[in-house]
Motif scaffolding. Structure first.
Motif, short mmCIF file in Angstrom:
data_model
loop_
_atom_site.label_atom_id
_atom_site.label_comp_id
_atom_site.label_asym_id
_atom_site.label_seq_id
_atom_site.Cartn_x
_atom_site.Cartn_y
_atom_site.Cartn_z
N ALA A 9 0.87 -1.18 0.00
CA ALA A 9 0.00 0.00 0.00
C ALA A 9 0.90 1.23 0.00
N PHE A 10 0.56 2.21 -0.81
CA PHE A 10 1.33 3.44 -0.90
C PHE A 10 0.47 4.58 -0.34
N HIS A 11 1.02 5.36 0.59
CA HIS A 11 0.28 6.43 1.26
C HIS A 11 0.76 7.79 0.79
N LEU A 12 -0.18 8.68 0.49
CA LEU A 12 0.15 10.01 -0.01
C LEU A 12 0.97 10.78 1.01
N LEU A 13 2.12 11.27 0.57
CA LEU A 13 2.99 12.09 1.42
C LEU A 13 2.89 13.57 1.09
N HIS A 14 2.84 13.87 -0.20
CA HIS A 14 2.93 15.28 -0.60
C HIS A 14 2.40 15.44 -2.02
N THR A 15 1.85 16.61 -2.30
CA THR A 15 1.47 16.99 -3.66
C THR A 15 2.12 18.33 -3.97
N ALA A 16 2.82 18.38 -5.08
CA ALA A 16 3.46 19.62 -5.53
C ALA A 16 2.77 20.09 -6.81
N ARG A 17 2.46 21.37 -6.86
CA ARG A 17 1.93 21.99 -8.09
C ARG A 17 3.10 22.67 -8.78
N ILE A 18 3.34 22.28 -10.03
CA ILE A 18 4.51 22.77 -10.75
C ILE A 18 4.09 23.27 -12.13
N PRO A 19 4.37 24.54 -12.43
CA PRO A 19 4.05 25.03 -13.76
C PRO A 19 5.03 24.48 -14.79
N VAL A 20 4.51 24.16 -15.96
CA VAL A 20 5.36 23.75 -17.07
C VAL A 20 5.93 25.02 -17.70
N ARG A 21 7.23 25.02 -17.92
CA ARG A 21 7.88 26.17 -18.54
C ARG A 21 8.00 25.95 -20.05
N TRP A 22 8.03 27.03 -20.80
CA TRP A 22 8.19 26.94 -22.25
C TRP A 22 9.42 26.13 -22.59
N GLY A 23 10.51 26.36 -21.88
CA GLY A 23 11.77 25.68 -22.14
C GLY A 23 11.77 24.20 -21.77
N ASP A 24 10.72 23.71 -21.13
CA ASP A 24 10.62 22.28 -20.80
C ASP A 24 10.30 21.44 -22.03
N MET A 25 9.84 22.10 -23.10
CA MET A 25 9.45 21.36 -24.30
C MET A 25 10.68 21.09 -25.18
N ASP A 26 10.58 20.03 -25.96
CA ASP A 26 11.67 19.68 -26.88
C ASP A 26 11.29 20.06 -28.31
N ALA A 27 12.10 19.67 -29.25
CA ALA A 27 11.88 20.03 -30.66
C ALA A 27 10.59 19.45 -31.22
N LEU A 28 10.05 18.43 -30.58
CA LEU A 28 8.81 17.81 -31.04
C LEU A 28 7.57 18.50 -30.48
N GLY A 29 7.78 19.52 -29.62
CA GLY A 29 6.67 20.31 -29.12
C GLY A 29 5.97 19.76 -27.90
N HIS A 30 6.58 18.78 -27.23
CA HIS A 30 6.01 18.29 -25.96
C HIS A 30 7.11 18.29 -24.89
N VAL A 31 6.70 18.18 -23.64
CA VAL A 31 7.66 18.22 -22.53
C VAL A 31 8.63 17.05 -22.68
N ASN A 32 9.92 17.36 -22.61
CA ASN A 32 10.97 16.35 -22.75
C ASN A 32 10.89 15.34 -21.61
N ASN A 33 11.22 14.09 -21.90
CA ASN A 33 11.09 13.04 -20.89
C ASN A 33 11.94 13.28 -19.65
N THR A 34 13.07 13.96 -19.77
CA THR A 34 13.91 14.21 -18.59
C THR A 34 13.23 15.13 -17.59
N VAL A 35 12.33 15.99 -18.07
CA VAL A 35 11.66 16.95 -17.20
C VAL A 35 10.73 16.24 -16.22
N TYR A 36 10.16 15.11 -16.61
CA TYR A 36 9.30 14.36 -15.71
C TYR A 36 10.06 13.95 -14.44
N PHE A 37 11.34 13.59 -14.61
CA PHE A 37 12.17 13.26 -13.45
C PHE A 37 12.43 14.49 -12.59
N ARG A 38 12.53 15.65 -13.21
CA ARG A 38 12.68 16.89 -12.44
C ARG A 38 11.42 17.20 -11.65
#
Length: 142
Positions: A9-38
C-alpha cells in the motif's frame, strides 16, 4: 489517500503543483522526458524539506538509487502539473516512493507515473545508514 499494488500500500505524502515552462518542451513540441524526473525530484525535495529540514550540505542525506517513469500522455505548455508522492515499502535505510503526474486542473488526466527508491547515506563513509528517527516516525505513522 493511498494506492495499492499487488504487494504494497502506498500512502500520499505530498502533492506539488509545478508550472510547465516553455523551455521544458523539446523540438517535437512536448515536454521532454527528462523533465518528468525533475518534476518528481521537486516534489520529493519539497516533502523532505518539510519532513526533516533541508538535506543539502550535511554529512548524511537522501540518495536516489533507482528511478523509473512510465510516460502515459504528451504534456505541452502551457500547463500546471500536480505531482503526487506516495510512500511504500520501508526498509532500514530506504523507502520506496511512487509518483503520479496529473494535470492540476483536470486530475483525471495522468501524464505519467513512476517511482524512486530513496536510500539514506552517510556521505563520509559512503555507506547506507538507518533512516533518521524523525523520518521513520513519519513513515511508520502512515
Amino acid at each position: 489517500m493511498s494506492i495499492q499494488d499487488a504487494d504494497t500500500a502506498f500512502h500520499l505524502l505530498h502533492t506539488a503543483r509545478i508550472p510547465v515552462r516553455w523551455g521544458d518542451m523539446d523540438a517535437l513540441g512536448h515536454v521532454n522526458n527528462t523533465v518528468y524526473f525533475r518534476f518528481t525530484e521537486q516534489c520529493r525535495v519539497e516533502w523532505l524539506d518539510t519532513a526533516v529540514g533541508p538535506t543539502g550540505g550535511g554529512e548524511s542525506g537522501p540518495v536516489i538509487v533507482s528511478a523509473h517513469c512510465n510516460f502515459r500522455r504528451q504534456l505541452k505548455y502551457p500547463a500546471t502539473v500536480a505531482v503526487e508522492m506516495f510512500a511504500g515499502k520501508l526498509g532500514r535505510s530506504s523507502v520506496e516512493t511512487t509518483y503520479l503526474i496529473r494535470d492540476a486542473d483536470r486530475p483525471d488526466i495522468i501524464y505519467a507515473d513512476g517511482g524512486a527508491k530513496i536510500v539514506w547515506v552517510d556521505f563520509v563513509k559512503e555507506k547506507s545508514m538507518a533512516l533518521p528517527d524523525s523520518l521513520r516516525q513519519i513513515l511508520t505513522g502512515l
